[in-house]
Design a protein around this motif. Structure first.
Motif, mmCIF file in Angstrom:
data_model
loop_
_atom_site.group_PDB
_atom_site.id
_atom_site.type_symbol
_atom_site.label_atom_id
_atom_site.label_comp_id
_atom_site.label_asym_id
_atom_site.label_seq_id
_atom_site.Cartn_x
_atom_site.Cartn_y
_atom_site.Cartn_z
ATOM 1 N N LYS A 142 0.845 -1.198 0.000
ATOM 2 C CA LYS A 142 0.000 0.000 0.000
ATOM 3 C C LYS A 142 0.883 1.252 0.000
ATOM 4 N N CYS B 291 -2.045 6.722 -0.918
ATOM 5 C CA CYS B 291 -3.136 6.148 -1.709
ATOM 6 C C CYS B 291 -4.412 5.975 -0.892
ATOM 7 N N GLY C 262 -5.839 -0.516 -7.435
ATOM 8 C CA GLY C 262 -5.171 -1.784 -7.351
ATOM 9 C C GLY C 262 -4.132 -1.954 -8.462
ATOM 10 N N SER D 103 -7.540 -0.294 -2.373
ATOM 11 C CA SER D 103 -6.492 -1.260 -2.721
ATOM 12 C C SER D 103 -5.938 -1.850 -1.425
ATOM 13 N N ASN E 165 1.638 -1.980 -12.855
ATOM 14 C CA ASN E 165 2.663 -1.271 -12.097
ATOM 15 C C ASN E 165 4.011 -1.912 -12.321
ATOM 16 N N ARG F 41 7.017 3.939 -3.250
ATOM 17 C CA ARG F 41 6.723 2.979 -4.320
ATOM 18 C C ARG F 41 7.628 1.765 -4.186
ATOM 19 N N PHE G 272 -7.174 4.827 -2.574
ATOM 20 C CA PHE G 272 -8.001 3.948 -3.411
ATOM 21 C C PHE G 272 -8.382 2.697 -2.636
HETATM 22 S S1 SF4 Z 1 0.036 0.935 -6.576
HETATM 23 FE FE1 SF4 Z 1 -1.592 2.460 -6.999
HETATM 24 S S2 SF4 Z 1 -3.505 1.526 -6.239
HETATM 25 FE FE2 SF4 Z 1 -1.756 0.359 -5.370
HETATM 26 S S3 SF4 Z 1 -1.430 1.270 -3.358
HETATM 27 FE FE3 SF4 Z 1 -0.024 2.304 -4.793
HETATM 28 S S4 SF4 Z 1 -1.170 4.099 -5.540
HETATM 29 FE FE4 SF4 Z 1 -2.643 2.730 -4.544
#
Ligand code: SF4
Length: 412
Positions: free
Chosen positions: A30, A34, A78, A38, A112, A149, A36
């Motif tokens: 996560k 974020c 996601g 997810s 991703n 990231r 979202f």
């Molecule tokens: S990859 Fe995208 S959807 Fe997944 S946690 Fe990170 S920002 Fe959120």
């Protein structure tokens, strides 16, 4: 300024184009910014069970879109690229056998860096995906680390290169105003996406959303002036490379605009399946917004029992002008005046007072055929939208307007 009174809406003369959004709610980790829907992947994903749930959800939804043809499909999250190509293939086969789909349909999937390899991309393409949206965010190891990231700059480069080799069209998602980022660094990210050949670039301003780690523990961000300078520099860099700025955050070379997103921005319809997915479906006499059960396990159980809906509600005529404007005024070229009536069932005259006000403020320009945001209206989009809020939406303030990422309608 009080809103104009809104009368009852006329039946829609024709239904809008229909898209399908599919939400896959897992990620490797996560990200701290974020909000979202997810969830961090723990152990093996229940891929087969989740695809079964999506298909059951689709089956239960079909009566609401019976006979309508899909123009676009978007598999988002996601991180959908965590799923095997065979799972995406099964999903797309199930969609095609249940709903008519335009032969030229745009079928997008999000990926991703760090979750795939070239062979996996070919598998997605062979399953029918014809547009990949790659979550690059930055080509700087330091900035990627600062926003938590999982991937590094080299993985981002490789992912974009593989995507460009494999798919007819590709989007590179970038973010700016990152912790510690300079204007030069933000521009360098955009230059690299252009140099690699991305025909579509989305550039989002990092914002601190409630209920995120960054909201609780804010990192040191560039100030508003620096962020505004980045935005201008990014727009100029992309314009010089032939990428048209066609929506608030989206830039494309000719022929590469995101058709799925354009359907959202022109207040089209979309069925949303998957955990927490949102949809908007028009009928002749009403417009319905619906959402699915949000937690993945709860969603799978509910879908297996034939009803994954968490909420379904009519969009009242008084809410429609704001909903329409929230989308259509993101478009640099604005919209044809007639579209407002086609999509809302309301005459444009019901918002004449608000239109005159934003025109007078230099935020909107119009003639009898078309209206579009001015450069000032694009820059201060919240100010442009605020007069269209329905009276009873508390609080009636600019801060109440949340402009969500376009590729992710399930994350309002
Ligand atoms: S990859 Fe995208 S959807 Fe997944 S946690 Fe990170 S920002 Fe959120």
């Amino acid at each position: 300024m009080p809103s104009s009174p809104i009368p009852g809406a006329a039946p829609l003369a024709q239904l809008p184009p229909l898209s399908l959004y599919v939400h896959i709610p897992w990620c490797l980790r996560k990200c701290p910014y974020c909000d979202f829907n997810s969830h961090e992947k723990r152990g093996d994903l229940p891929e087969a069970q989740y695809v079964d749930a999506l298909i059951a959800d689709l089956d239960a939804s079909i009566p609401r879109v019976w006979g309508r043809r899909l123009q676009t499909v978007f598999i988002g999250g996601g991180t959908p690229s965590l799923f095997a190509p065979a799972s995406i293939d099964r999903l797309l086969v199930a969609i095609r056998t249940r709903l008519p789909i335009d032969p030229e349909a745009e079928i997008t999937m999000e990926a991703n860096p760090g979750t795939f390899e070239a062979e996996r991309f070919r598998g997605f393409r062979d399953a029918g995906v014809n547009r990949l949206s790659v979550g690059v965010q930055s080509f700087s190891d330091a900035r990627l680390a600062a926003i938590g990231r999982v991937h590094g700059a080299d993985e981002a480069r490789r992912a974009l290169e593989h995507a460009l080799e494999t798919f007819p069209t590709v989007n590179a998602d970038l973010m700016y105003a990152l912790p510690g980022q300079s204007v030069e660094e933000a521009v360098a990210d955009v230059r690299e996406a252009i140099a690699l050949g991305a025909p579509h670039v989305s550039a989002y301003h990092l914002t601190l959303e409630p209920d995120t780690h960054f909201h609780r523990f804010p990192p040191p961000l560039p100030d508003d002036d620096a962020a505004a300078d980045m935005q201008v520099a990014i727009e100029e860099t992309l314009a010089a490379a032939g990428h048209e700025h066609y929506e608030t955050s989206a830039f494309a070379r000719p022929g590469h605009r995101a058709r799925h997103n354009l359907n959202y921005w022109t207040f089209g319809d979309y069925l949303g399946i998957g955990a927490g997915a949102h949809g908007k479906i028009s009928f002749r006499d009403r417009i319905v917004r619906e959402s699915r059960v949000r937690k993945p396990l709860g969603y799978m159980n509910a879908a297996a029992q034939g009803d994954a809906l968490a909420e379904s509600r009519d969009v009242a005529p008084r809410e429609r002008p704001f909903e329409f404007m929230l989308n259509a005024l993101r478009l640099t070229e604005g919209f044809p005046v007639a579209l407002f009536g086609e999509r809302t069932g309301l005459p444009i005259t019901v918002i004449e007072r608000e239109l005159a006000a934003v025109e007078k403020a230099g935020l909107l320009e119009r003639d009898h055929l078309r209206m579009r945001p001015t450069a000032r209206g694009q820059r201060f989009l919240n100010d442009l939208l605020e007069p269209f809020l329905p009276d009873a939406s508390p609080p009636r303030a600019t801060a109440a307007i949340r402009i969500s990422r376009p590729d992710t309608p399930s994350h309002p």
